[in-house]
Design an enzyme around this catalytic site. Structure first.
Site, mmCIF file in Angstrom:
data_model
loop_
_atom_site.group_PDB
_atom_site.id
_atom_site.type_symbol
_atom_site.label_atom_id
_atom_site.label_comp_id
_atom_site.label_asym_id
_atom_site.label_seq_id
_atom_site.Cartn_x
_atom_site.Cartn_y
_atom_site.Cartn_z
ATOM 1 N N GLU A 159 2.358 1.458 -9.575
ATOM 2 C CA GLU A 159 3.613 0.880 -10.055
ATOM 3 C C GLU A 159 3.424 -0.571 -10.500
ATOM 4 O O GLU A 159 4.066 -1.021 -11.453
ATOM 5 C CB GLU A 159 4.675 0.958 -8.970
ATOM 6 C CG GLU A 159 5.162 2.362 -8.639
ATOM 7 C CD GLU A 159 4.249 3.098 -7.663
ATOM 8 O OE1 GLU A 159 4.541 4.256 -7.329
ATOM 9 O OE2 GLU A 159 3.210 2.517 -7.251
ATOM 10 N N PRO A 178 -12.430 7.508 -4.693
ATOM 11 C CA PRO A 178 -11.251 7.939 -3.915
ATOM 12 C C PRO A 178 -10.032 7.088 -4.230
ATOM 13 O O PRO A 178 -10.143 5.909 -4.582
ATOM 14 C CB PRO A 178 -11.702 7.754 -2.464
ATOM 15 C CG PRO A 178 -13.202 7.753 -2.519
ATOM 16 C CD PRO A 178 -13.549 7.125 -3.827
ATOM 17 N N LEU A 226 -12.018 -2.229 -6.200
ATOM 18 C CA LEU A 226 -10.630 -2.214 -6.643
ATOM 19 C C LEU A 226 -10.519 -2.941 -7.981
ATOM 20 O O LEU A 226 -11.262 -3.884 -8.245
ATOM 21 C CB LEU A 226 -9.728 -2.902 -5.613
ATOM 22 C CG LEU A 226 -9.655 -2.252 -4.226
ATOM 23 C CD1 LEU A 226 -8.779 -3.089 -3.304
ATOM 24 C CD2 LEU A 226 -9.141 -0.828 -4.316
ATOM 25 N N GLU A 236 -11.164 -1.859 -11.001
ATOM 26 C CA GLU A 236 -12.164 -1.538 -12.019
ATOM 27 C C GLU A 236 -12.004 -0.127 -12.578
ATOM 28 O O GLU A 236 -12.933 0.422 -13.172
ATOM 29 C CB GLU A 236 -13.574 -1.702 -11.444
ATOM 30 C CG GLU A 236 -13.938 -3.141 -11.110
ATOM 31 C CD GLU A 236 -15.383 -3.310 -10.672
ATOM 32 O OE1 GLU A 236 -15.958 -4.364 -10.978
ATOM 33 O OE2 GLU A 236 -15.919 -2.389 -10.019
ATOM 34 N N GLU A 254 -4.114 6.334 -18.087
ATOM 35 C CA GLU A 254 -5.131 5.293 -18.207
ATOM 36 C C GLU A 254 -6.451 5.883 -18.681
ATOM 37 O O GLU A 254 -7.141 5.296 -19.525
ATOM 38 C CB GLU A 254 -5.314 4.569 -16.879
ATOM 39 C CG GLU A 254 -6.283 3.408 -16.952
ATOM 40 C CD GLU A 254 -6.418 2.657 -15.639
ATOM 41 O OE1 GLU A 254 -7.027 1.575 -15.658
ATOM 42 O OE2 GLU A 254 -5.918 3.144 -14.610
#
Length: 435
Positions: free
Chosen positions: A67, A272, A312, A314, A341
């Site tokens: 979000e 993950p 995180l 990337e 994305e």
């Protein structure tokens, strides 16, 4: 309705100690959860809207990482329309708060959203005095809505989505639904979302598209992904946003069905969904006999067998390096994760059967040739193999992915106009000093 709201509040109070313990537990892997605890209860240690602040204080609530990323183009569009705007950005997760820090400008504020209890919500609104509440996607809460009404703060749900399953759950509690949804304005992702939201009592629900199509990949991350791909020196298959439920993991399902020939032919990259699972997934992969290298230890090489994306921020780089990606949260009945994305990065995707959170986008991607759907883990690997065996087919899927993402852009501009129109009077007023 008042009785129902009191019962709801009582249940929240009973659950509060367990919620705080859960924060402490999650803080083992993500230390940000252990910071600013008082904000969860509506105490902000001196943070406040300044009496010298000019322009409207607009509150945007982006619960988590997805979000927050989706809010970025909307916030940019709002700043274009209101150069004096001051942002109040709230979150519930550590990944969301970390990403949100990059969206702040001088005069903006960032805090945890308090738990949905009357006192904390009241203190939050009194402290910051926002002119409007812009909630992202699904974050509608009864006490939040009730306290905003009491404070005269208009509530707008941006990029709103509501699955049939979630709508059915709200309909089981009609009194709470009227409190939470009654009178709010919603800019829905699809006409189906708008109809379901309107049926719960919203004052207005209109379909204005999905903000995630307006998210722009960082060119530096795209370049990094290309460097990783060159270093890997072979096809790259990405298993993205994989999750677990009830003791069962998508990683285990995929590993059980993994063809040996495909594992030897391509670099498998596992990312993950949740950072707290990085170690567990690394152990699972190693336990299945795979030599695991972690992103935190460096870039992949031609000798890397399995690469674990334990970083995180990337995700665009991972998509840029991949020949194709599986989007997790979909082999288990979790409703899927954002596929947009990946498509914007030119990465064709394989989707599992569970897509209730992104049903319209998933179907549009399938219809447009940007995605294929697999009913189980074996079909995921089969779809990957078809693309690797037929490079022109994979290239066509990549082009279709980019075209699909580009064709649905523009929601940020539309939703920013909608917010200004529907909260115009409140947004035109200068916020008052704290009392």
């Amino acid at each position: 309705m008042k009785l129902t709201l009191r019962i709801y509040g009582l249940l929240w109070r009973l659950a509060l100690p367990f919620a705080l313990l859960r924060l402490w537990w999650r803080g083992r892997a993500e230390p940000l959860y252990r910071q600013y605890w008082a904000e969860r209860l509506g105490w902000f240690n001196g943070k406040s809207a300044s009496a010298t602040t000019t322009g409207p204080r607009v509150w945007v609530h982006a619960v988590s990482l997805g979000e927050t990323r989706a809010a970025a183009p909307l916030i940019e569009a709002l700043r274009e329309r209101m150069p004096q705007m001051r942002l109040l950005l709230t979150h519930m997760t550590a990944t969301g708060r970390a990403a949100g820090a990059e969206l702040l400008q001088p005069g903006d504020l960032q805090v945890w959203l308090p738990y949905d209890l009357p006192g904390p919500m009241r203190r939050f609104l009194r402290r910051f005095q926002p002119c409007a509440a812009v909630l992202m996607e699904t974050e509608v809460w009864p006490n939040l809505a009730e306290q905003c009404r009491a404070a005269g703060v208009p509530v707008l749900l941006a990029n709103a989505r509501l699955s049939a399953r979630s709508a059915s759950r709200w309909q089981r509690w009609p009194s709470l639904a009227r409190v939470a949804w009654g009178g709010l304005f919603a800019a829905a992702q699809t006409p189906e979302d708008a109809r379901r939201i309107q049926a719960l009592g919203a004052a207005q629900a209109t379909s204005l598209g999905n903000l995630k199509f307006d998210m722009r990949a960082d060119p530096a991350l795209m370049q990094l992904g290309e460097q990783w791909k060159a270093a890997a020196a072979r096809p790259v298959l990405l298993l993205a946003s994989t999750r677990e439920q009830g003791g069962q993991s998508e990683e285990a399902l995929l590993l059980a069905a993994l063809p040996l020939a495909l594992a030897q032919r391509a670099l498998l990259v596992w990312v993950p969904r949740h950072p707290q699972r990085f170690d567990a997934v690394a152990q699972l992969l190693a336990g299945q006999g795979h030599a695991v290298q972690r992103r935190s230890m460096g870039a992949p090489t031609a000798e890397t067998a399995v690469w674990l994306g334990d970083s995180l921020g990337e995700m665009a780089a991972y998509y840029a390096m991949a020949d194709a990606a599986f989007i997790g949260g979909s082999l288990l009945p979790l409703g899927g994760q954002n596929l947009i994305e990946a498509c914007a990065c030119g990465c064709p995707v394989v989707l599992g059967p569970s897509q209730f959170n992104f049903a319209a986008a998933a179907q549009a991607a399938i219809d447009g040739g940007a995605a294929v759907q697999a009913m189980d883990a074996a079909q995921v690997w089969a779809a990957f193999a078809r693309w690797l065996d037929d490079p022109p087919l994979r290239q066509q899927a990549s082009q279709s992915a980019r075209a699909f993402a580009a064709a649905h852009q523009g929601a940020a501009q539309r939703q920013a106009d909608w917010i200004v129109e529907n909260a115009g009077k409140a947004l035109s007023q200068r916020p008052q000093a704290d009392q």
